[in-house]
Design a protein around this motif. Structure first.
Motif, mmCIF file in Angstrom:
data_model
loop_
_atom_site.group_PDB
_atom_site.id
_atom_site.type_symbol
_atom_site.label_atom_id
_atom_site.label_comp_id
_atom_site.label_asym_id
_atom_site.label_seq_id
_atom_site.Cartn_x
_atom_site.Cartn_y
_atom_site.Cartn_z
ATOM 1 N N GLU A 8 15.639 9.170 2.136
ATOM 2 C CA GLU A 8 14.654 8.494 1.289
ATOM 3 C C GLU A 8 13.533 9.456 0.875
ATOM 4 O OE1 GLU A 8 12.790 5.203 3.298
ATOM 5 O OE2 GLU A 8 11.263 4.983 1.734
ATOM 6 N N PHE A 9 13.015 10.229 1.845
ATOM 7 C CA PHE A 9 11.874 11.087 1.517
ATOM 8 C C PHE A 9 12.295 12.267 0.655
ATOM 9 C CE2 PHE A 9 10.460 9.137 5.645
ATOM 10 C CZ PHE A 9 9.669 8.175 5.028
ATOM 11 N N ILE A 12 12.405 10.953 -2.836
ATOM 12 C CA ILE A 12 11.052 10.801 -3.409
ATOM 13 C C ILE A 12 10.496 12.173 -3.811
ATOM 14 C CG2 ILE A 12 8.672 10.037 -2.954
ATOM 15 C CD1 ILE A 12 9.868 7.784 -1.225
ATOM 16 N N GLY A 28 -1.116 10.953 -7.231
ATOM 17 C CA GLY A 28 0.091 10.292 -7.730
ATOM 18 C C GLY A 28 1.034 9.978 -6.582
ATOM 19 N N ILE A 29 2.291 10.360 -6.710
ATOM 20 C CA ILE A 29 3.280 10.089 -5.660
ATOM 21 C C ILE A 29 2.867 10.787 -4.358
ATOM 22 C CG2 ILE A 29 5.678 10.581 -4.980
ATOM 23 C CD1 ILE A 29 6.423 10.303 -7.948
ATOM 24 N N GLY A 30 3.052 10.084 -3.236
ATOM 25 C CA GLY A 30 2.845 10.760 -1.953
ATOM 26 C C GLY A 30 1.810 10.138 -1.045
ATOM 27 N N ASP A 31 1.223 9.021 -1.447
ATOM 28 C CA ASP A 31 0.304 8.354 -0.525
ATOM 29 C C ASP A 31 0.615 6.859 -0.521
ATOM 30 O OD1 ASP A 31 -2.271 7.839 1.034
ATOM 31 O OD2 ASP A 31 -2.385 9.986 0.629
ATOM 32 N N ASP A 32 -0.204 6.069 0.158
ATOM 33 C CA ASP A 32 0.090 4.635 0.214
ATOM 34 C C ASP A 32 -0.146 3.959 -1.131
ATOM 35 O OD1 ASP A 32 0.831 4.128 3.061
ATOM 36 O OD2 ASP A 32 -1.048 5.188 3.336
ATOM 37 N N ASP A 49 5.803 -2.438 -3.681
ATOM 38 C CA ASP A 49 6.826 -2.473 -2.644
ATOM 39 C C ASP A 49 7.772 -3.607 -2.982
ATOM 40 O OD1 ASP A 49 7.065 -0.776 -0.271
ATOM 41 O OD2 ASP A 49 4.917 -1.170 -0.043
ATOM 42 N N ASP A 199 6.986 2.742 8.445
ATOM 43 C CA ASP A 199 8.261 3.355 8.850
ATOM 44 C C ASP A 199 8.363 3.548 10.363
ATOM 45 O OD1 ASP A 199 8.941 3.605 6.154
ATOM 46 O OD2 ASP A 199 7.895 5.509 5.993
#
Ligand code: ADP
Ligand code: MG
Length: 298
Positions: A8-9, A12, A28-32, A49, A199
């Motif tokens: 999964e990671f 991403i 952008g991508i990479g945090d909550d 989500d 996770d």
């Protein structure tokens, strides 16, 4: 290459390489949450989500209340992890043709119920046919610039804290997202890094230390957990407690002030210079290096 080979990671990361953002994007991508330019004093937070039948819940052991509740709670939890509050939600659903209207209504009522509890308006969505129930929610929220907390701010010497207690066996479909704890924390203390435990504690602590280029040390004797072995408690996902770090000089005041507000917070370890490694010290004092593992979709 198959998805199961990169995980999964890994997937991403590949997606992040393809996307390129403009200066309006603070994170952008990479945090909550994504963090976007907004007003003079505030940032906009956006998170999404999805929950899927047979992956996140089963119809034969989840009620409509639990399904609706969980679908929105997981999103509010990500807003809490950035130190903000939710404002608006967009709810998209995929449903089988033969589904009972009453059941759908009830799912929606429970989404609305939790949304109202946190003053979030449902402002739109999308409806589609699907073999299994899918609910995907976007929440737009806001955070004062001074209160924003990301995964990457942990400093060597910080104390590591968690809210509540690790109770993996509960697989909690009715947890209350930790907005109250988060607001208390960011309004009273300088929180250096934060994530919600979706996770598994080890995996999510792994995100904090890799983003912060540091390591961590955890003490079994300090970790509040219940019902399962410590190793399971540390690697089970879907706990939705907040995991965060702050300067060690604040440890006692933070825990005691939280206690006065009836917010359970426990110091469980510290950020160290053991880059990328989590050192676990068990009850007898034995050290072990743990891999940041937890739940992965593939
Ligand atoms: P969380 O568990 O906090 O919801 P995730 O592990 O789901 O976080 O996602 C980690 C990061 O990757 C987030 O910034 C999220 O927005 C991003 N992300 C996940 N899936 C995608 C995707 N399909 N496209 C773009 N970004 C994604
Ligand atoms: Mg999260």
């Amino acid at each position: 290459m198959k998805l199961k080979d990169i995980g999964e990671f890994g997937l991403i990361e590949k997606i992040a390489e393809i996307t390129k953002t403009t200066p309006s994007v603070i994170k952008g991508i990479g945090d909550d949450c994504a963090v976007l330019k907004y007003t003079k004093d505030k940032y906009l937070l956006v998170t999404t989500d999805m929950i899927i039948e047979d992956i996140h819940f089963r119809l034969n052991n989840a009620t409509h209340q639990q399904i609706g509740h969980k679908a929105i709670a997981v999103n509010i939890s990500d807003i809490a992890a950035c130190g903000g509050i939710g404002k608006w939600a967009v709810v998209s659903i995929g449903l089988p043709k033969d589904m009972n209207l009453d059941f759908v209504n009830k799912i929606y009522f429970s989404i609305r119920k939790l949304a109202s509890k946190f003053n979030i308006d449902i402002v739109g969505g999308d409806t589609n046919l699907s073999k299994r129930i899918v609910i995907s929610i976007v929440i737009i929220g806001e955070v004062s610039k001074k209160n924003l907390v990301l995964r990457n701010g942990a400093k060597i010497g910080d104390t590591i804290f968690i809210t509540g207690k690790l109770t993996p066996q509960a697989k909690d479909l009715s947890f209350i997202p930790r907005i109250k704890a988060s607001s208390f924390l960011v309004n009273n203390f300088k929180i250096n890094s934060m994530i919600d435990i979706s996770d598994g504690l080890l995996s999510d602590l792994g995100h904090i230390i890799s983003e912060s280029r540091a390591g961590a040390c955890l003490y079994q004797s300090l970790i509040p957990y219940q019902g399962v072995s410590i190793k399971r408690a540390l690697s089970s996902g879907e706990q939705f407690e907040l995991l965060f770090t702050a300067d060690r000089s604040k440890t006692r005041r933070l825990v005691s002030l939280a206690g006065k507000k009836r917010i359970k917070i426990t110091a469980i370890g510290e950020i160290t210079d053991t880059k990328g490694k989590i050192i676990f010290i068990d009850k007898s004092g034995k050290k072990e290096i743990l891999k940041p593992k937890g739940y992965r979709h593939f």
